[in-house]
Design a protein around this motif. Structure first.
Motif, PDB file in Angstrom:
ATOM      1  N   THR A   6       8.882 -26.597 -22.008  1.00 13.15           N
ATOM      2  CA  THR A   6       9.262 -26.811 -23.406  1.00 13.15           C
ATOM      3  C   THR A   6       9.092 -28.233 -23.902  1.00 13.15           C
ATOM      4  O   THR A   6       9.296 -28.489 -25.087  1.00 13.15           O
ATOM      5  CB  THR A   6      10.729 -26.401 -23.642  1.00 13.15           C
ATOM      6  OG1 THR A   6      11.575 -27.243 -22.838  1.00 13.15           O
ATOM      7  CG2 THR A   6      10.937 -24.936 -23.304  1.00 13.15           C
ATOM      8  N   HIS A   7       8.723 -29.171 -23.019  1.00 18.68           N
ATOM      9  CA  HIS A   7       8.607 -30.556 -23.490  1.00 18.68           C
ATOM     10  C   HIS A   7       7.813 -31.375 -22.485  1.00 18.68           C
ATOM     11  O   HIS A   7       8.367 -31.868 -21.502  1.00 18.68           O
ATOM     12  CB  HIS A   7       9.998 -31.176 -23.666  1.00 18.68           C
ATOM     13  CG  HIS A   7       9.966 -32.491 -24.362  1.00 18.68           C
ATOM     14  ND1 HIS A   7      10.645 -32.713 -25.533  1.00 18.68           N
ATOM     15  CD2 HIS A   7       9.351 -33.656 -24.070  1.00 18.68           C
ATOM     16  CE1 HIS A   7      10.452 -33.961 -25.925  1.00 18.68           C
ATOM     17  NE2 HIS A   7       9.669 -34.562 -25.041  1.00 18.68           N
ATOM     18  N   PHE A  35       4.703 -26.413 -24.500  1.00 17.13           N
ATOM     19  CA  PHE A  35       4.977 -26.937 -25.827  1.00 17.13           C
ATOM     20  C   PHE A  35       4.890 -28.457 -25.738  1.00 17.13           C
ATOM     21  O   PHE A  35       5.618 -29.092 -24.989  1.00 17.13           O
ATOM     22  CB  PHE A  35       6.339 -26.465 -26.331  1.00 17.13           C
ATOM     23  CG  PHE A  35       6.310 -25.017 -26.717  1.00 17.13           C
ATOM     24  CD1 PHE A  35       6.024 -24.644 -28.019  1.00 17.13           C
ATOM     25  CD2 PHE A  35       6.525 -24.021 -25.782  1.00 17.13           C
ATOM     26  CE1 PHE A  35       5.972 -23.302 -28.377  1.00 17.13           C
ATOM     27  CE2 PHE A  35       6.473 -22.690 -26.118  1.00 17.13           C
ATOM     28  CZ  PHE A  35       6.195 -22.323 -27.422  1.00 17.13           C
ATOM     29  N   PRO A  37       5.070 -31.991 -27.507  1.00 20.52           N
ATOM     30  CA  PRO A  37       5.479 -32.808 -28.652  1.00 20.52           C
ATOM     31  C   PRO A  37       4.684 -34.106 -28.716  1.00 20.52           C
ATOM     32  O   PRO A  37       4.293 -34.660 -27.695  1.00 20.52           O
ATOM     33  CB  PRO A  37       6.955 -33.091 -28.364  1.00 20.52           C
ATOM     34  CG  PRO A  37       7.056 -33.063 -26.875  1.00 20.52           C
ATOM     35  CD  PRO A  37       6.031 -32.061 -26.405  1.00 20.52           C
ATOM     36  N   SER A  38       4.484 -34.579 -29.916  1.00 18.21           N
ATOM     37  CA  SER A  38       3.740 -35.831 -30.078  1.00 18.21           C
ATOM     38  C   SER A  38       4.657 -37.029 -29.872  1.00 18.21           C
ATOM     39  O   SER A  38       5.882 -36.912 -29.908  1.00 18.21           O
ATOM     40  CB  SER A  38       3.087 -35.895 -31.452  1.00 18.21           C
ATOM     41  OG  SER A  38       4.073 -35.908 -32.456  1.00 18.21           O
ATOM     42  N   MET A  61       3.222 -29.719 -31.081  1.00 22.48           N
ATOM     43  CA  MET A  61       4.329 -29.985 -31.991  1.00 22.48           C
ATOM     44  C   MET A  61       4.092 -31.390 -32.551  1.00 22.48           C
ATOM     45  O   MET A  61       4.427 -32.386 -31.920  1.00 22.48           O
ATOM     46  CB  MET A  61       5.664 -29.895 -31.258  1.00 22.48           C
ATOM     47  CG  MET A  61       5.911 -28.517 -30.667  1.00 22.48           C
ATOM     48  SD  MET A  61       7.532 -28.299 -29.915  1.00 22.48           S
ATOM     49  CE  MET A  61       7.465 -29.434 -28.529  1.00 22.48           C
TER      50      MET A  61
END
Length: 76
Positions: A6-7, A35, A37-38, A61
């Protein structure tokens, strides 16, 4: 069961040497979604490249990571 990371900042330089092998190992062991994230806009192209390479597994994301917000961002 769907396993999801998730990250992960898998586009960052720390993963340059073994990114493809690490991703393939994770996929082979059942992690099917990542997933991503930037951090900030300087990584946008690297994120798109990762998504293109693993299009069935990587979900971007886009935005600004809160740890990288500079105080002047909110000054008037």
């Amino acid at each position: 069961m769907i396993l999801t990371d998730t990250h992960s900042h898998l586009y960052s330089e720390e993963f340059d040497l073994d990114r493809n092998e690490m991703m393939q190992r994770a996929i082979n062991t059942g992690v099917s979604r990542f997933f991503i994230p930037s951090i900030d806009s300087s990584y946008t192209q690297k994120m798109y490249d990762l998504e293109r390479q693993f299009s069935s597994n990587v979900f971007l994301m886009m935005g600004l990571h809160p740890c990288y917000v500079k105080p002047e961002t909110f000054e008037n």
